[in-house]
Design a protein around this motif. Structure first.
Motif, PDB file in Angstrom:
ATOM      1  N   ASP A 287       0.885  -1.263   0.167  1.00 41.97           N
ATOM      2  CA  ASP A 287      -0.106   0.345  -0.121  1.00 41.97           C
ATOM      3  C   ASP A 287       0.739   1.383   0.534  1.00 41.97           C
ATOM      4  OD1 ASP A 287      -2.899  -0.720   0.383  1.00 41.97           O
ATOM      5  OD2 ASP A 287      -2.320  -1.912   2.323  1.00 41.97           O
ATOM      6  N   ILE A 288       2.353   1.227  -1.332  1.00 42.60           N
ATOM      7  CA  ILE A 288       2.947   2.127  -0.886  1.00 42.60           C
ATOM      8  C   ILE A 288       2.325   3.258  -1.994  1.00 42.60           C
ATOM      9  CG2 ILE A 288       4.989   2.810  -1.136  1.00 42.60           C
ATOM     10  CD1 ILE A 288       5.707   1.044   0.676  1.00 42.60           C
ATOM     11  N   PRO A 289       2.245   4.124  -2.481  1.00 43.39           N
ATOM     12  CA  PRO A 289       1.908   5.033  -3.438  1.00 43.39           C
ATOM     13  C   PRO A 289       2.925   5.097  -4.657  1.00 43.39           C
ATOM     14  CG  PRO A 289       1.735   6.581  -2.221  1.00 43.39           C
ATOM     15  CD  PRO A 289       2.148   5.305  -1.205  1.00 43.39           C
ATOM     16  N   LEU A 290       3.020   5.196  -5.862  1.00 45.73           N
ATOM     17  CA  LEU A 290       3.437   5.266  -7.059  1.00 45.73           C
ATOM     18  C   LEU A 290       3.821   6.681  -7.488  1.00 45.73           C
ATOM     19  CD1 LEU A 290       3.211   1.469  -8.726  1.00 45.73           C
ATOM     20  CD2 LEU A 290       5.286   2.140  -7.639  1.00 45.73           C
ATOM     21  N   VAL A 291       5.388   7.071  -8.133  1.00 43.71           N
ATOM     22  CA  VAL A 291       4.975   8.102  -8.308  1.00 43.71           C
ATOM     23  C   VAL A 291       6.155   8.366 -10.034  1.00 43.71           C
ATOM     24  CG1 VAL A 291       6.502  10.585  -8.621  1.00 43.71           C
ATOM     25  CG2 VAL A 291       5.460  10.188  -5.962  1.00 43.71           C
ATOM     26  N   PHE A 292       5.551   8.207 -11.257  1.00 49.61           N
ATOM     27  CA  PHE A 292       6.539   7.777 -11.971  1.00 49.61           C
ATOM     28  C   PHE A 292       7.463   8.861 -12.352  1.00 49.61           C
ATOM     29  CE2 PHE A 292       3.921   4.145 -12.025  1.00 49.61           C
ATOM     30  CZ  PHE A 292       3.996   3.148 -12.856  1.00 49.61           C
ATOM     31  N   ILE A 293       8.253   9.323 -12.797  1.00 44.00           N
ATOM     32  CA  ILE A 293       8.880  10.076 -13.887  1.00 44.00           C
ATOM     33  C   ILE A 293       9.622   9.758 -14.955  1.00 44.00           C
ATOM     34  CG2 ILE A 293      10.495  11.855 -13.136  1.00 44.00           C
ATOM     35  CD1 ILE A 293      10.684  11.819 -10.025  1.00 44.00           C
ATOM     36  N   GLN A 294       9.178  10.265 -15.977  1.00 41.65           N
ATOM     37  CA  GLN A 294       9.129   9.688 -17.160  1.00 41.65           C
ATOM     38  C   GLN A 294      10.308  10.818 -17.982  1.00 41.65           C
ATOM     39  OE1 GLN A 294       5.194  11.091 -19.294  1.00 41.65           O
ATOM     40  NE2 GLN A 294       4.900   8.498 -18.902  1.00 41.65           N
TER      41      GLN A 294
ATOM     42  N   VAL B  74       1.135   8.645  -9.464  1.00 41.41           N
ATOM     43  CA  VAL B  74       0.743   9.944  -9.875  1.00 41.41           C
ATOM     44  C   VAL B  74       2.441   9.760 -10.753  1.00 41.41           C
ATOM     45  CG1 VAL B  74       1.370  12.459  -9.281  1.00 41.41           C
ATOM     46  CG2 VAL B  74       0.392  11.178  -8.022  1.00 41.41           C
ATOM     47  N   THR B  75       1.935  10.851 -12.360  1.00 42.14           N
ATOM     48  CA  THR B  75       3.180  10.504 -12.836  1.00 42.14           C
ATOM     49  C   THR B  75       3.930  12.288 -13.289  1.00 42.14           C
ATOM     50  OG1 THR B  75       2.529   9.134 -14.246  1.00 42.14           O
ATOM     51  CG2 THR B  75       3.878  10.182 -15.520  1.00 42.14           C
ATOM     52  N   LEU B  76       4.873  12.047 -13.561  1.00 44.16           N
ATOM     53  CA  LEU B  76       5.683  13.589 -14.120  1.00 44.16           C
ATOM     54  C   LEU B  76       6.198  13.042 -14.942  1.00 44.16           C
ATOM     55  CD1 LEU B  76       6.612  16.450 -12.419  1.00 44.16           C
ATOM     56  CD2 LEU B  76       8.329  15.762 -11.552  1.00 44.16           C
ATOM     57  N   ASN B  77       6.329  14.045 -16.290  1.00 44.07           N
ATOM     58  CA  ASN B  77       6.971  13.791 -17.196  1.00 44.07           C
ATOM     59  C   ASN B  77       8.040  15.612 -17.583  1.00 44.07           C
ATOM     60  OD1 ASN B  77       7.877  14.422 -20.141  1.00 44.07           O
ATOM     61  ND2 ASN B  77       6.256  13.639 -21.256  1.00 44.07           N
ATOM     62  N   VAL B  78       9.238  15.042 -16.856  1.00 43.36           N
ATOM     63  CA  VAL B  78      10.153  15.688 -16.654  1.00 43.36           C
ATOM     64  C   VAL B  78      11.339  15.753 -18.049  1.00 43.36           C
ATOM     65  CG1 VAL B  78      10.523  15.887 -14.435  1.00 43.36           C
ATOM     66  CG2 VAL B  78      12.025  14.135 -15.558  1.00 43.36           C
ATOM     67  N   GLY B  79      11.832  14.819 -18.629  1.00 40.36           N
ATOM     68  CA  GLY B  79      12.476  14.876 -20.151  1.00 40.36           C
ATOM     69  C   GLY B  79      12.172  14.443 -21.878  1.00 40.36           C
ATOM     70  N   GLY B  80      10.776  13.593 -21.074  1.00 40.40           N
ATOM     71  CA  GLY B  80      10.243  13.405 -22.115  1.00 40.40           C
ATOM     72  C   GLY B  80       9.065  11.784 -22.358  1.00 40.40           C
ATOM     73  N   ALA B  81       8.297  11.236 -22.862  1.00 48.58           N
ATOM     74  CA  ALA B  81       8.167  10.524 -22.565  1.00 48.58           C
ATOM     75  C   ALA B  81       7.443   9.985 -24.246  1.00 48.58           C
ATOM     76  CB  ALA B  81       6.646  10.326 -22.426  1.00 48.58           C
ATOM     77  N   ILE B  82       8.558   8.877 -24.859  1.00 45.38           N
ATOM     78  CA  ILE B  82       8.689   8.663 -26.287  1.00 45.38           C
ATOM     79  C   ILE B  82       7.790   7.513 -26.446  1.00 45.38           C
ATOM     80  CG2 ILE B  82      10.010   8.290 -27.727  1.00 45.38           C
ATOM     81  CD1 ILE B  82      12.024  10.563 -27.083  1.00 45.38           C
ATOM     82  N   SER B  83       7.174   7.259 -28.027  1.00 46.75           N
ATOM     83  CA  SER B  83       6.988   5.752 -28.332  1.00 46.75           C
ATOM     84  C   SER B  83       5.933   5.433 -27.166  1.00 46.75           C
ATOM     85  CB  SER B  83       7.560   5.579 -28.591  1.00 46.75           C
ATOM     86  OG  SER B  83       7.432   3.918 -29.332  1.00 46.75           O
ATOM     87  N   ASP B  84       6.385   3.526 -27.500  1.00 48.94           N
ATOM     88  CA  ASP B  84       6.022   2.713 -26.026  1.00 48.94           C
ATOM     89  C   ASP B  84       5.949   3.502 -23.900  1.00 48.94           C
ATOM     90  OD1 ASP B  84       7.834   1.600 -26.378  1.00 48.94           O
ATOM     91  OD2 ASP B  84       7.723   0.007 -26.089  1.00 48.94           O
ATOM     92  N   GLU B  85       7.161   4.222 -23.802  1.00 51.52           N
ATOM     93  CA  GLU B  85       7.408   4.525 -22.745  1.00 51.52           C
ATOM     94  C   GLU B  85       6.317   5.421 -22.163  1.00 51.52           C
ATOM     95  OE1 GLU B  85      11.396   5.789 -23.191  1.00 51.52           O
ATOM     96  OE2 GLU B  85      11.863   4.255 -23.736  1.00 51.52           O
ATOM     97  N   ASN B  86       5.464   5.749 -23.440  1.00 49.43           N
ATOM     98  CA  ASN B  86       4.512   6.214 -22.767  1.00 49.43           C
ATOM     99  C   ASN B  86       3.510   5.341 -22.196  1.00 49.43           C
ATOM    100  OD1 ASN B  86       3.760   9.229 -23.531  1.00 49.43           O
ATOM    101  ND2 ASN B  86       4.263   8.256 -25.511  1.00 49.43           N
ATOM    102  N   TYR B  87       3.611   4.159 -21.745  1.00 48.40           N
ATOM    103  CA  TYR B  87       2.819   2.929 -21.988  1.00 48.40           C
ATOM    104  C   TYR B  87       3.942   2.807 -20.347  1.00 48.40           C
ATOM    105  CZ  TYR B  87       1.194   3.031 -26.580  1.00 48.40           C
ATOM    106  OH  TYR B  87       0.460   3.500 -27.725  1.00 48.40           O
ATOM    107  N   THR B  88       4.726   2.253 -20.494  1.00 53.05           N
ATOM    108  CA  THR B  88       5.502   1.768 -19.362  1.00 53.05           C
ATOM    109  C   THR B  88       5.405   2.397 -17.993  1.00 53.05           C
ATOM    110  OG1 THR B  88       7.639   2.421 -20.843  1.00 53.05           O
ATOM    111  CG2 THR B  88       6.377  -0.034 -20.527  1.00 53.05           C
ATOM    112  N   MET B  89       5.691   3.805 -18.813  1.00 51.70           N
ATOM    113  CA  MET B  89       6.685   4.483 -17.070  1.00 51.70           C
ATOM    114  C   MET B  89       4.950   5.494 -17.229  1.00 51.70           C
ATOM    115  SD  MET B  89       9.064   4.781 -16.314  1.00 51.70           S
ATOM    116  CE  MET B  89       9.668   6.066 -15.634  1.00 51.70           C
ATOM    117  N   CYS B  90       4.353   4.455 -17.425  1.00 51.03           N
ATOM    118  CA  CYS B  90       2.408   5.222 -16.937  1.00 51.03           C
ATOM    119  C   CYS B  90       1.948   5.932 -16.930  1.00 51.03           C
ATOM    120  CB  CYS B  90       2.175   5.476 -15.136  1.00 51.03           C
ATOM    121  SG  CYS B  90       0.861   5.562 -14.609  1.00 51.03           S
ATOM    122  N   GLY B  91       1.765   6.953 -18.665  1.00 50.82           N
ATOM    123  CA  GLY B  91       1.342   7.935 -19.248  1.00 50.82           C
ATOM    124  C   GLY B  91      -0.632   7.844 -18.799  1.00 50.82           C
TER     125      GLY B  91
END
Length: 549
Positions: A394-401, A434-451
């Motif tokens: 039960d730990i929230p996730l922070v994705f940083i793309q 929660v997702t934060l895009n700092v550099g970019g989300a390219i191709s299927d990294e929009n999927y793996t990194m919770c776009g």
């Protein structure tokens, strides 16, 4: 260094890492190792990066100011002097607890659109505190084209309702709208009706819906208060009807005033659509606060600010201005976000690009995933394992793309399969993401990194971040579609389609945040996500076990 244990009499070796950052007692109170700061802030490249970031932030501030001004001087003058109404942001300020501010979402929505600029999308939305409880507020801005609904207004309202629903936040709508913009009605009515369905569904799940009628509720807008659990209406300025006096006269020849047709007196004493009568706007704010106090909402605790990061947050601007953020930069970023710059990395030696681990944001334990380039097969295996562990605990996730590297290289079948497993794991977790895009989300990294498509509770972007379907090198080789007839430019803005500004204007993200505000925004997003989260520690077995892929 070794110390003598009083209980056993044995010498215990203490790692120098812990001694370098304080006493053993301090380390025990604040777990996880401190991240070393390797960011070079004095080089010429660092100065160039800061200059670039300053330019991006300046542009962002200008866009925000445009949206805060709403309909501009003419719209404000008509709203205040002619219609004798309070401005939308002032309404919100008077309803919120003194000394608190609205945590605004989608501020720059509506800029640079094909049909012109609709500042703020015509609505001011965000989370505010009323009598100590967090409430989602959706407020029409009557200065922006009379509160008219545009397609972007619908898009923003539906996204904010989705956030409200996922986080189980009570919703307050401050209604002041003239209905849909008829020339674009084909893009409005069917999607717009979904907002009323959302009200009914949220209400059925105990997520309270409150409406304050502070202006016209015409046509479809009449359903916003009608579908609410509680409705307040302000005398003389609040009207609710499907068709106004001009339509009544055209259809029946009868001359009737707005107050007679659908004013506060009529709806409070005859139709029963509204529940509370306010003689003026000042009283309507007091009644609204009292109504929220009667909802029996959970109080929101204050965030813990006692353990800030060790490193200066100005380094975040330098990172935001870099054209590429490599793996050492990733650690520099985490060191400027997490409490005490402390981070327990998971599988440090496994995987080339993905960094996973545990840290705290304003006292809240979080699992962090950040990539420095392409997600390899090993990275995907590590990521899938890590998100399952966080879900189990039960730990929230922070994705940083951070996909600023090229992703045009070929991918073998094994890597593709591992990425699919990672996507499967992060898609079905129960804990807030929660997702934060700092550099970019390219191709299927929009999927793996919770776009945006994978249900993050909140999705934010830095000013220089990008959303791309494929590698920029591939995109540059694609021929642009020829236009038979040049379109007239209806907007003052023209954003690149992969930019953060373009995405924010269309509510593909929930806001662009200045790098220096990142820790505050992520902390608040995690807090709201966990506010009504129900732990599920008693359910074990295959459905809750972490599977080593």
């Amino acid at each position: 260094m070794s110390v003598l244990c009083a209980r056993t009499g044995f010498l215990i070796k203490i790692p120098s890492l812990y001694l370098a950052h304080g006493s053993l007692n301090t380390q025990a109170a604040r777990p996880f190792p401190v991240i070393s700061d390797t960011l070079n802030t004095t080089s010429a490249q660092a100065q160039d990066a800061r200059a670039r970031a300053t330019g991006l932030i300046t542009e962002l501030r200008a866009q925000i100011e445009t949206c805060v001004q709403g309909g501009g001087e003419k719209g404000i003058a008509r709203h205040v002097r002619l219609n004798k109404k309070v401005l939308v942001r002032e309404r919100i300020r008077r309803i919120l607890d003194p000394g608190t501010e609205l945590w605004e979402l989608c501020t720059t929505a509506g800029l640079g659109l094909e049909y012109g600029d609709v500042p703020c999308g015509g609505t001011v939305c965000g989370v505010g505190r009323i009598h100590g409880s967090d409430v989602m507020i959706i407020a029409n801005d009557g200065t922006v084209k009379g509160g008219t609904f545009y397609p972007i207004t619908i898009s923003k309202q539906l996204r904010v309702q989705e956030i409200c629903w996922k986080n189980r936040l009570a919703c307050l709508q401050i209604v002041d709208t003239g209905g849909a913009f008829l020339p674009l009605q084909s893009d409005i009515f069917l999607r717009g009706g979904r907002g009323f369905a959302n009200q009914a569904l949220m209400s059925s799940q105990g997520i309270q819906q409150v409406a304050l009628v502070s202006g016209l509720c015409t046509a479809g807008g009449a359903y916003a208060p009608t579908m609410s659990d509680v409705a307040i209406i302000t005398h003389r300025i609040g009207n609710i009807y499907l068709g106004g006096p001009p339509l009544v006269k055209a259809a029946t020849g009868e001359v009737v005033t707005g107050e007679e047709l659908g004013g506060a007196t009529m709806h409070c004493s005859v139709s029963g659509i509204t529940d509370h009568f306010a003689k003026d706007e000042e009283e309507s704010f007091e009644i609204t606060r009292d109504v929220v106090a009667s909802l029996n909402l959970e109080l929101t605790s204050e965030l813990d600010s006692s353990c800030p990061p060790l490193y200066d947050s100005t380094g975040l601007e330098q990172l935001a201005g870099q054209t590429q953020m490599l793996k050492p930069d990733v650690y520099a970023l985490l060191g400027r976000l997490l409490d005490g710059s402390r981070f327990l990395e998971f599988k440090t030696m496994f995987g080339e690009s993905l960094v996973c681990g545990f840290g705290r944001l304003s006292g809240q334990l979080v699992g962090v995933l950040i990539n420095a380039g392409n997600i390899t097969g090993a990275d995907a295996q590590k990521g899938g394992h890590f998100v399952q562990l966080c879900d189990n605990r039960d730990i929230p996730l922070v994705f940083i793309q951070n996909s600023s590297n090229s992703s045009s290289e070929s991918v073998d079948a094994s890597t593709l399969k591992e990425r699919a497993k990672f996507i499967q794991c992060q898609s079905i977790v129960r804990v807030p993401k929660v997702t934060l895009n700092v550099g970019g989300a390219i191709s299927d990294e929009n999927y793996t990194m919770c776009g945006p498509s994978f249900d993050p509770r909140f999705y934010f972007m830095w000013p220089g971040a990008r959303l791309l379907k494929s590698d920029p090198a591939v995109l540059s080789d694609e021929p642009e579609a020829a236009s038979s007839k040049p379109r007239k430019q209806l907007s003052e803005y023209k954003f690149e389609s992969s930019s953060a500004a373009w995405a924010a204007a269309r509510t593909l993200c929930d806001g662009i945040i200045a790098p220096g505000e990142t820790r505050e925004v992520l902390s608040r997003a995690v807090q709201l996500g966990m506010l009504h989260h129900t732990p599920l520690r008693d359910s074990r077995g295959q459905s809750r076990a972490a599977i080593r892929m």
